[in-house]
Design a protein around this motif. Structure first.
Motif, short mmCIF file in Angstrom:
data_model
loop_
_atom_site.label_atom_id
_atom_site.label_comp_id
_atom_site.label_asym_id
_atom_site.label_seq_id
_atom_site.Cartn_x
_atom_site.Cartn_y
_atom_site.Cartn_z
N TYR A 89 1.83 12.18 0.91
CA TYR A 89 1.37 12.97 1.76
C TYR A 89 2.01 14.40 1.29
O TYR A 89 3.11 14.35 0.79
N PHE A 95 -2.69 13.88 4.13
CA PHE A 95 -2.73 12.85 3.10
C PHE A 95 -3.38 13.37 1.80
O PHE A 95 -4.22 14.25 1.82
N TYR A 113 0.75 -1.41 0.08
CA TYR A 113 -0.10 -0.05 0.11
C TYR A 113 0.89 1.27 -0.04
O TYR A 113 1.87 1.29 0.79
N LEU A 145 1.31 5.46 -0.50
CA LEU A 145 0.38 7.02 -0.29
C LEU A 145 1.47 8.08 -0.61
O LEU A 145 2.36 8.00 -0.67
#
Lengths: 117, 117
Positions: free
Chosen positions: B36, B46, B32, B34
């Motif tokens: 930011y 986020f 996973y 991400l």
């Protein structure tokens, strides 16, 4: 307030002194994290609290670092006998901690800038 | 051992053009990813995420692409706006053997994006 609150925003201390950094997470969030960002570095995981489970302390750099979370809410990060290399921005984050919520969508506070002279 | 790397410390783009921020990772257990975004004196917020079962995720002007074979992801911002000027962090997570560590993120060093009017 609605967000993650950290205090103090800035802390200047002398080498060898102890410091306490406080984090007040978003109400209802069961998961709480501490990260730090040293100059020119990415965010470094320190410790993770989830509900009543034992915390994940795997990121704490030495035994001078400890953290506790009282009543499942407020958390305090304590650094004993501070060293100059402890100088960094210490960031606290919280998340709802539920499976249905997007994973890893952390809500960060503004951080505490720690300077050890 | 830097498991998540953002090799470009900074990127400068003209308003209206595309911004492409890159990130490489080494740990094949990450599933996973991400992005930011961080403004000065604020905590990271986020932006967008992607699961390893996908190769693209889009949210308005922001698109994240994942190339698992190359262990590479990128964030595209189209069109770029001056308000996008910030530090962008790539982060990754994965389920540890024997348990979960949602929220225990491994961050890159960050890329400073500057969008010129």
């Amino acid at each position: 307030g609605a967000g993650v609150s950290q205090s103090p925003s800035n802390k200047v201390t002398e080498k060898g002194k102890d410091v306490e950094l406080r984090c007040d997470p978003i109400s209802g969030h069961t998961a709480l994290y501490w990260y730090r960002q040293s100059l020119g570095q990415g965010l470094e995981f320190l410790i993770y609290f989830q509900g009543n489970s034992a915390p994940d302390k795997s990121g704490l750099p030495s035994d001078r670092f400890s953290a506790e979370r009282t009543g499942g809410s407020v958390s305090t990060l304590t650094i004993q006998r501070t060293q100059q290399e402890d100088s960094a921005v210490y960031l606290c984050a919280s998340s709802p901690g539920t499976w249905s919520f997007p994973r890893e969508k952390l809500f960060f506070g503004s951080g505490t800038q720690l300077s050890v002279l | 051992d830097q498991q998540v790397k953002q090799n470009s410390p900074s990127l400068s783009v003209q308003e209206g053009r595309i911004s492409i921020l890159n990130c490489d990772y080494t740990n094949s257990m990450f599933d996973y990813f991400l992005w930011y975004k961080k403004y000065p004196a604020e905590g990271p917020t986020f932006l967008i995420s992607i699961s390893s079962i996908k190769d693209k995720n889009e949210d308005g002007r922001f698109t994240v692409f994942l190339n698992k074979s190359a262990k590479h992801l990128s964030l595209h911002i189209v069109p770029s706006q001056p308000g996008d000027s910030a530090v962008y962090f790539c982060a990754a997570s994965g389920i540890n053997a024997g348990g979960t560590s949602y929220g225990k993120l491994t961050f890159g060093q960050g890329t400073i994006l500057t969008v010129h009017p």
